[in-house]
Design an enzyme around this catalytic site. Structure first.
Site, PDB file in Angstrom:
ATOM      1  N   GLU A 133       0.734  -1.411   0.155  1.00  0.00           N
ATOM      2  CA  GLU A 133       0.132  -0.125  -0.200  1.00  0.00           C
ATOM      3  C   GLU A 133       0.885   1.172  -0.063  1.00  0.00           C
ATOM      4  O   GLU A 133       0.612   2.151  -0.573  1.00  0.00           O
ATOM      5  CB  GLU A 133      -0.860  -0.068   1.127  1.00  0.00           C
ATOM      6  CG  GLU A 133      -2.074  -1.104   1.478  1.00  0.00           C
ATOM      7  CD  GLU A 133      -1.613  -2.358   1.994  1.00  0.00           C
ATOM      8  OE1 GLU A 133      -0.233  -2.493   1.994  1.00  0.00           O
ATOM      9  OE2 GLU A 133      -2.398  -2.951   2.387  1.00  0.00           O
TER      10      GLU A 133
ATOM     11  N   CYS B 134      -0.532   1.284   7.564  1.00  0.00           N
ATOM     12  CA  CYS B 134      -0.820   1.423   6.149  1.00  0.00           C
ATOM     13  C   CYS B 134      -2.252   2.196   6.228  1.00  0.00           C
ATOM     14  O   CYS B 134      -2.340   3.161   5.409  1.00  0.00           O
ATOM     15  CB  CYS B 134      -1.009   0.224   5.212  1.00  0.00           C
ATOM     16  SG  CYS B 134       0.722  -0.469   5.002  1.00  0.00           S
TER      17      CYS B 134
END
Length: 213
Positions: free
Chosen positions: A62, A105
């Site tokens: 990510e 993330c």
DNA sequence: ATTTTCAAT
């Protein structure tokens, strides 16, 4: 545009191995992210880019995606500077990830998105990453993403089918579901629903407590 | 019943 990715299409075996939604996904020490970028200028919405990424050297996939965004690679003109054409420019990104994002993330994605109101993100996940404990930070991260306007969904048969057609070197071979795909997807979707609607779960706990159970 | 997890050896 293409060189930065492993290759344009994912090998069949790789897709199956990493996206299998079984509960005990042993040995998947990699995470894949297949994405579609759509671009909207005025009333026109067009597919702009697609591909897949894999996590690299300690960097979650990510964040790798965010790096590309920040470098202006995937959504040029996202911040409105650049050409005058980019005024009113909107992007929507849909990605299909083999794991759901970790808390860090999620936090960084939410932060990024708060600065880019012209970017819409939809996340499909195959499996839920470290979400077993009710008070896990990963769960909280998913709720944070939801509050940031991200739609998070567990992949079902149709989503796998779509990914197979779109991101995999399938050579006209039709996607074949693995054992338990549907059942696992339903179970994971239920779990994600519980995570994203904590209020309801608490109500149940309160009710049980009242009943002395 | 228990098993795993964007590795670390």
């Amino acid at each position: 545009m293409i060189n930065k990715f492993d290759s344009v299409l994912l090998a069949q075996k790789k897709f199956i191995y990493h996206y299998k939604n079984m509960r005990w996904a042993k040995g998947r020490h990699e995470t894949y992210l297949c994405f579609v970028v759509k671009r909207r200028v005025g009333p026109n919405s067009l597919s702009f880019d697609f591909g897949h990424l894999r996590n690299r050297s300690g960097c979650h996939v990510e964040l790798l995606f965010l790096r590309y965004l920040e470098a202006g690679a995937l959504c040029p003109g996202l911040w409105g500077y650049g050409t005058p054409d980019s005024v009113g420019l909107c992007y929507s990104v849909t990605w299909f990830c083999s794991w759901s994002p970790c808390s860090d993330c999620s936090y960084r994605l939410a932060q990024f998105l708060s600065q880019t109101p012209n970017l819409r993100l939809r996340i499909y996940v195959s499996r839920l990453y470290f979400c077993d404990l009710e008070d896990s930070s990963a769960r909280e991260g998913l709720r944070m993403l939801q509050r940031a306007g991200v739609q998070i969904t567990v992949m079902n048969y149709e989503d796998y089918f779509y990914c197979w057609q779109t991101f995999v070197a399938c050579r006209q071979r039709v996607f074949k579901a693995w054992d338990g795909l549907h059942q696992n997807s339903v179970q994971l979707a239920r779990k994600l629903k519980d995570i994203l609607q904590p209020g309801e779960a608490e109500d149940w706990r309160d009710a049980f407590e009242l009943l002395g159970l």
